[in-house]
Every structure is written in structure tokens, then in C-alpha cells.
Design a protein around this motif. Sequence first.
Motif, PDB file in Angstrom:
ATOM      1  N   THR A   6      37.976   5.648 -54.405  1.00  0.00           N
ATOM      2  CA  THR A   6      39.427   5.640 -54.621  1.00  0.00           C
ATOM      3  C   THR A   6      40.001   4.402 -53.949  1.00  0.00           C
ATOM      4  O   THR A   6      39.280   3.610 -53.321  1.00  0.00           O
ATOM      5  CB  THR A   6      40.088   6.907 -54.050  1.00  0.00           C
ATOM      6  OG1 THR A   6      39.858   6.945 -52.629  1.00  0.00           O
ATOM      7  CG2 THR A   6      39.538   8.165 -54.701  1.00  0.00           C
ATOM      8  N   ASN A   7      41.312   4.255 -54.045  1.00  0.00           N
ATOM      9  CA  ASN A   7      41.979   3.041 -53.555  1.00  0.00           C
ATOM     10  C   ASN A   7      43.062   3.373 -52.541  1.00  0.00           C
ATOM     11  O   ASN A   7      43.822   4.337 -52.707  1.00  0.00           O
ATOM     12  CB  ASN A   7      42.614   2.284 -54.728  1.00  0.00           C
ATOM     13  CG  ASN A   7      41.610   1.939 -55.809  1.00  0.00           C
ATOM     14  OD1 ASN A   7      40.770   1.072 -55.629  1.00  0.00           O
ATOM     15  ND2 ASN A   7      41.697   2.631 -56.939  1.00  0.00           N
ATOM     16  N   THR A  20      38.918  -0.263 -50.748  1.00  0.00           N
ATOM     17  CA  THR A  20      38.228   0.729 -51.571  1.00  0.00           C
ATOM     18  C   THR A  20      37.513   1.713 -50.652  1.00  0.00           C
ATOM     19  O   THR A  20      36.762   1.303 -49.766  1.00  0.00           O
ATOM     20  CB  THR A  20      37.205   0.060 -52.507  1.00  0.00           C
ATOM     21  OG1 THR A  20      37.895  -0.843 -53.380  1.00  0.00           O
ATOM     22  CG2 THR A  20      36.482   1.101 -53.340  1.00  0.00           C
ATOM     23  N   VAL A  21      37.779   3.001 -50.865  1.00  0.00           N
ATOM     24  CA  VAL A  21      37.119   4.053 -50.089  1.00  0.00           C
ATOM     25  C   VAL A  21      36.029   4.658 -50.959  1.00  0.00           C
ATOM     26  O   VAL A  21      36.308   5.241 -52.010  1.00  0.00           O
ATOM     27  CB  VAL A  21      38.122   5.132 -49.641  1.00  0.00           C
ATOM     28  CG1 VAL A  21      37.410   6.177 -48.776  1.00  0.00           C
ATOM     29  CG2 VAL A  21      39.280   4.506 -48.863  1.00  0.00           C
ATOM     30  N   GLU A  22      34.795   4.499 -50.535  1.00  0.00           N
ATOM     31  CA  GLU A  22      33.652   5.040 -51.264  1.00  0.00           C
ATOM     32  C   GLU A  22      33.056   6.210 -50.484  1.00  0.00           C
ATOM     33  O   GLU A  22      33.029   6.183 -49.248  1.00  0.00           O
ATOM     34  CB  GLU A  22      32.575   3.977 -51.452  1.00  0.00           C
ATOM     35  CG  GLU A  22      33.014   2.742 -52.223  1.00  0.00           C
ATOM     36  CD  GLU A  22      31.919   1.704 -52.266  1.00  0.00           C
ATOM     37  OE1 GLU A  22      31.348   1.511 -53.347  1.00  0.00           O
ATOM     38  OE2 GLU A  22      31.634   1.112 -51.211  1.00  0.00           O
ATOM     39  N   ALA A  23      32.586   7.211 -51.219  1.00  0.00           N
ATOM     40  CA  ALA A  23      31.924   8.348 -50.575  1.00  0.00           C
ATOM     41  C   ALA A  23      30.707   8.753 -51.388  1.00  0.00           C
ATOM     42  O   ALA A  23      30.734   8.757 -52.626  1.00  0.00           O
ATOM     43  CB  ALA A  23      32.874   9.522 -50.434  1.00  0.00           C
ATOM     44  N   SER A  24      29.659   9.075 -50.668  1.00  0.00           N
ATOM     45  CA  SER A  24      28.427   9.578 -51.283  1.00  0.00           C
ATOM     46  C   SER A  24      28.064  10.882 -50.585  1.00  0.00           C
ATOM     47  O   SER A  24      27.953  10.924 -49.352  1.00  0.00           O
ATOM     48  CB  SER A  24      27.293   8.558 -51.142  1.00  0.00           C
ATOM     49  OG  SER A  24      26.107   9.062 -51.720  1.00  0.00           O
ATOM     50  N   VAL A  25      27.905  11.955 -51.363  1.00  0.00           N
ATOM     51  CA  VAL A  25      27.564  13.270 -50.820  1.00  0.00           C
ATOM     52  C   VAL A  25      26.130  13.601 -51.237  1.00  0.00           C
ATOM     53  O   VAL A  25      25.793  13.529 -52.420  1.00  0.00           O
ATOM     54  CB  VAL A  25      28.542  14.346 -51.342  1.00  0.00           C
ATOM     55  CG1 VAL A  25      28.135  15.725 -50.850  1.00  0.00           C
ATOM     56  CG2 VAL A  25      29.958  14.023 -50.904  1.00  0.00           C
ATOM     57  N   VAL A  71      30.509   7.446 -45.952  1.00  0.00           N
ATOM     58  CA  VAL A  71      31.773   6.844 -46.366  1.00  0.00           C
ATOM     59  C   VAL A  71      31.732   5.357 -46.046  1.00  0.00           C
ATOM     60  O   VAL A  71      31.268   4.960 -44.958  1.00  0.00           O
ATOM     61  CB  VAL A  71      32.973   7.507 -45.656  1.00  0.00           C
ATOM     62  CG1 VAL A  71      34.274   6.803 -46.032  1.00  0.00           C
ATOM     63  CG2 VAL A  71      33.048   8.985 -45.997  1.00  0.00           C
ATOM     64  N   ASN A  72      32.216   4.559 -46.971  1.00  0.00           N
ATOM     65  CA  ASN A  72      32.295   3.111 -46.742  1.00  0.00           C
ATOM     66  C   ASN A  72      33.702   2.619 -47.077  1.00  0.00           C
ATOM     67  O   ASN A  72      34.290   3.009 -48.083  1.00  0.00           O
ATOM     68  CB  ASN A  72      31.285   2.367 -47.609  1.00  0.00           C
ATOM     69  CG  ASN A  72      31.341   0.862 -47.354  1.00  0.00           C
ATOM     70  OD1 ASN A  72      31.143   0.412 -46.233  1.00  0.00           O
ATOM     71  ND2 ASN A  72      31.634   0.100 -48.397  1.00  0.00           N
ATOM     72  N   PHE A  73      34.228   1.772 -46.194  1.00  0.00           N
ATOM     73  CA  PHE A  73      35.519   1.137 -46.430  1.00  0.00           C
ATOM     74  C   PHE A  73      35.249  -0.327 -46.772  1.00  0.00           C
ATOM     75  O   PHE A  73      34.671  -1.062 -45.970  1.00  0.00           O
ATOM     76  CB  PHE A  73      36.408   1.247 -45.192  1.00  0.00           C
ATOM     77  CG  PHE A  73      36.740   2.661 -44.804  1.00  0.00           C
ATOM     78  CD1 PHE A  73      37.792   3.324 -45.396  1.00  0.00           C
ATOM     79  CD2 PHE A  73      35.976   3.326 -43.857  1.00  0.00           C
ATOM     80  CE1 PHE A  73      38.093   4.632 -45.041  1.00  0.00           C
ATOM     81  CE2 PHE A  73      36.261   4.629 -43.501  1.00  0.00           C
ATOM     82  CZ  PHE A  73      37.323   5.281 -44.098  1.00  0.00           C
ATOM     83  N   GLY A  74      35.639  -0.725 -47.968  1.00  0.00           N
ATOM     84  CA  GLY A  74      35.351  -2.082 -48.403  1.00  0.00           C
ATOM     85  C   GLY A  74      36.617  -2.859 -48.726  1.00  0.00           C
ATOM     86  O   GLY A  74      37.630  -2.267 -49.127  1.00  0.00           O
ATOM     87  N   ASP A  86      43.813   8.369 -44.701  1.00  0.00           N
ATOM     88  CA  ASP A  86      43.426   9.787 -44.592  1.00  0.00           C
ATOM     89  C   ASP A  86      43.344  10.458 -45.954  1.00  0.00           C
ATOM     90  O   ASP A  86      42.357  11.125 -46.282  1.00  0.00           O
ATOM     91  CB  ASP A  86      44.438  10.539 -43.724  1.00  0.00           C
ATOM     92  CG  ASP A  86      44.249  10.295 -42.240  1.00  0.00           C
ATOM     93  OD1 ASP A  86      43.482   9.376 -41.883  1.00  0.00           O
ATOM     94  OD2 ASP A  86      44.878  11.003 -41.440  1.00  0.00           O
ATOM     95  N   LEU A  87      44.401  10.319 -46.739  1.00  0.00           N
ATOM     96  CA  LEU A  87      44.448  10.996 -48.034  1.00  0.00           C
ATOM     97  C   LEU A  87      43.346  10.485 -48.957  1.00  0.00           C
ATOM     98  O   LEU A  87      42.678  11.270 -49.646  1.00  0.00           O
ATOM     99  CB  LEU A  87      45.821  10.806 -48.674  1.00  0.00           C
ATOM    100  CG  LEU A  87      46.020  11.477 -50.032  1.00  0.00           C
ATOM    101  CD1 LEU A  87      45.828  12.988 -49.927  1.00  0.00           C
ATOM    102  CD2 LEU A  87      47.406  11.155 -50.592  1.00  0.00           C
ATOM    103  N   ALA A  88      43.149   9.176 -48.976  1.00  0.00           N
ATOM    104  CA  ALA A  88      42.090   8.604 -49.813  1.00  0.00           C
ATOM    105  C   ALA A  88      40.725   9.131 -49.383  1.00  0.00           C
ATOM    106  O   ALA A  88      39.870   9.438 -50.229  1.00  0.00           O
ATOM    107  CB  ALA A  88      42.126   7.081 -49.729  1.00  0.00           C
TER     108      ALA A  88
END
Length: 513
Positions: A6-7, A20-25, A71-74, A86-88
Motif C-alpha cells: 500500500t501507499n 511504499t509499505v510492503e508486507a509478506s505473511v 514488513v518493508n518500508f521503501g 500506522d493505517l497503511a
Amino acid sequence: MGYARTNTVCMIGATAVAVTVEASVFKSSSKGADTVRMSGLPDNVVNQAQTRVRSAMANSALRFPDRSVSVNFGPASVPTTGSAADLALALTIMCAADTLPVEKLDDTVLLAELGLDGSLRAVPGTLPALMEARRIGMRKAIVSPENAAEAALVADLAVVAPRDLATLVAWIFGQAELEPVTRSATAPPAPLADLADVRGQPTARRALEITAAGGHHMLMVGPPGAGKTMLAERLPSILPPLADAEAVEVTSLHSLRGRFTGGAAELLHYAPFEAPHHSMTMQALVGGGHGHIGPGSLALAHRGVLFIDEAPEWSRPVLDALRQPLECGEVRIRRANTSVSYPAKVILVLAANPCPCAPNKPQDCVCKPTARRGYLQRISRPLLDRIDLRVNLPAVPPSAILAEVSEAEPSESVAKRVARAREAAATRWAEAGERWQLNSEVPGPALRSDRWRLPVPVRRTVDELLMKERITARGYDRVLKLAWTIADLREHDRPTAEDITAASELRLGYTLS
């Protein structure tokens, strides 16, 4: 394994950076499942976001994944600061866990802090953050209700402001209605204080007009009740209104300070006026602080007026912190791992009593001679050397106060002359191929160059002051700048000897014999 992105937008000083907020579960094969690992350059506030996200989801009847989350913040090289992500973070994790459809968040910027109860809370800097989001192509925004009015200032951006995470999730699934935020009609701004209110003080009024026309710094010295504060407060009323781009820039700085949270928001089209108390710390004045580096009063006065009352009562190191920003028009704050800057093109107005006891009449002073001489010396010479005009204000005579009708010129008339003088200066420098807008911005070497050097008979007064060491080299250049402003107000093509003399007297604070 699930993946989603998400952004959001992160503020680094006055600069908005898209993140860009990336998440891998995924299911971990080792001990330590049900953990969240963050990469990029998150600060402590961002690292603590997982606690807020877990609690917010639990109190919103939403299930946090019982698997490992990365989680990665790019871009990973850009520091991610504050709670705006937080919301992202929460929605990205839910999308990666396949509990939310990520396609519903396409072209959407997420900007809100999460409370432990799941509520969406305000974050500073919403206006500049959403301006950047729109620039990079975002078409929708989700913000907190407290930031809704501010978000509505951004054109071509569909904004919704749910009260909590549960309502937002229901809206994403089409189970709840959220009305788009619209820009509400605001009341007209309160009228600015008018110069017509000032009784007497013709010299100070003239100096204020020169200050406004050229963007010069000013010091007023006079007894209590002489009108120092009244004059300073009325300086914005004779400054030109801010252009649209300037209004966005100034309003964005006030947004970073959180001044629009929970209330109406409108672009600031008048020059701002900041009058901090003399007990203010250096961080509050120029910006900084522990952790989050925010703008101080100096940046909040950008394109307006910074009024320092009772200047000798201020801490000298605090006032001296203004010296470098006054020269370059920018505040630069450096920490071990980061550096931020804020624009700070201000008109500085200092005010002071003549001595500690501050009598109404000079003959009533009870201070010792050493105390009287040393009072104004509490303001350092390097800072005073950056002040263009010095005006000594006498006590206002009773006749001026008791007069039933004031003959003082109103701000509207003075503002017209100021606007004409500014236009003349901007036109002159533009025709010369320069980008300067105000005479105070012109470097001294340029005014002493072959093209702009004044004839010796014209500048004789200021040359003699320099030769006698009554002014410094910086003071010499500032007299020249003042003279050009006085010439513009008098509609002269170039300064005359009379303009040079008037500028020299304003610089020194007394009449030359």
C-alpha cells in the motif's frame, strides 16, 4: 505465502516522501512465529506501530495473522518517521493475509495514526503529504476525521475519513457508507490590525514601510507604551498577500505543526505573524526536538514576520541561533543519522526597552550607568549587525492619545506603496537576469559591481562611515540595500545622495549631523 503493498507518505522536515509499505505473511519453520520484522529505516515510533496495530485490530474484532510477518518500508534508504504509516501498516498486513482485497486500495494513500481502540487519529503534515501523493498519481486518500478539513484543501483527491478501523474495513467490503469529504465554506478571515490605530510615531511608521517594501530586519527601542508591539503586529497588514504557491508552502508548514487538527482549514493567504515568548527554548524557536524534528516559530513565520519582544531578556544563545537562518533564509537541523531543513524567509522585528527599569521618561531612569549601557548589549553584536534598521521611539504624547480623530494613514494606503516598490525592485532585478525579488536578497558584491555601483558623490556618506569604522562591511552593504528600497518607495531610478543619507541614519538609529 501472501504479499501486499500500500501507499503512505512520510515527512522528512518540510519534504514529503512517498513510501511504499510492503508486507509478506508466511508460516515460519522455526520458533518465533507470530512475529513482525521490519526493514527499511523505521524510527522508534514506526517500530512501535506493531503494538498499536495489534491492539487496534483486536479491539475492532479483526484477526491479526498468527504467522510471521515481514514488513518493508521503501525506499529502504529513506528514513520512515512518525505514526502516519500506522493505517497503511495495518491494512497491508490484512491484505497480505488475504482478509482484505488489496485491489480496493489501488491509487489510495493511507495517512493516519491508530489508537489502541482502533480509532483513526490525526497526524501532522497532512496537507504537504497529500500534495505529494496527488503529484505522484494517487487519486484517493483515507485520513482521520480530525485531518478531514485539511485534506479537503487538496484538489483532485477523493478523501474519506472513517472514525475507526472497523468502519473502514466495513466500507472496503461495501457494508458501510462513508461520505466523501468536501471542502466546506469557511468564514472570511478576520481583518488584520490596521496602522491607522497607531497614534504618533511618524518615524517608526516610515521605517515599518521601508521594512515591508524591502524585506529588511528592524529593531525598535523605546519605553513601554510607545507602540513597539502595535507597530510590529500591523506589519503583516502592509505586506502583499501570498500568491497561491506561497500560500500552499506556508500552510504546509503550519500543517506540520498540527495547527489545523480538529478544526476548519484554509490556505493562509496573509503573511504569518509569530511572536514567541522570551522563555522559549532554542528548539522551539528554530526547530528540532528529541525524536521528531519539527518546525519552530522561525519556520512558521516563513514569508511573514517573526517578532521578538523584550529582546534583551532572551537567552543570547537562543537569539544567536537566528543568525545563520537570517542569512540563508533556511533552517538546517542536523542529527547523527539525519538532516532536515525548513524554509525561513522572514522579516525579523526586534523590540526592546532602553534599560531594565524602562521608565516612560529618560530622566526618570533609576538604572546605574553600567546597567543602562549594558542592557542592549545583551543582544550580540553579530545579530545586531544583521539588523538593517534601528528606530528609537519616544513616548507617545498625551495629545496624540486623547485626540478624538486619528489622522494616521491606514494600512491600505501604505500597502499600495509597498506593493509598487516591491514590483519596481522585482522588475529591475528580473530585467538584469537575476532571480531576486526583494532588495534585501541582493548580495552586497552585486550592489558594488560595475553595473550597480553608485557614483562616489552619491555614496559619500556611507563611504565615510565605513572609513571611520562606524559601520562594518556587512553594515555597508545593508545601507546600500536600504537605499535602493528607499529609492523604490520614492520612485527614483537609482538611489540619490539623500537616499543614502536616510538609509545610513536608519542603520545607525540616529541623525547624522
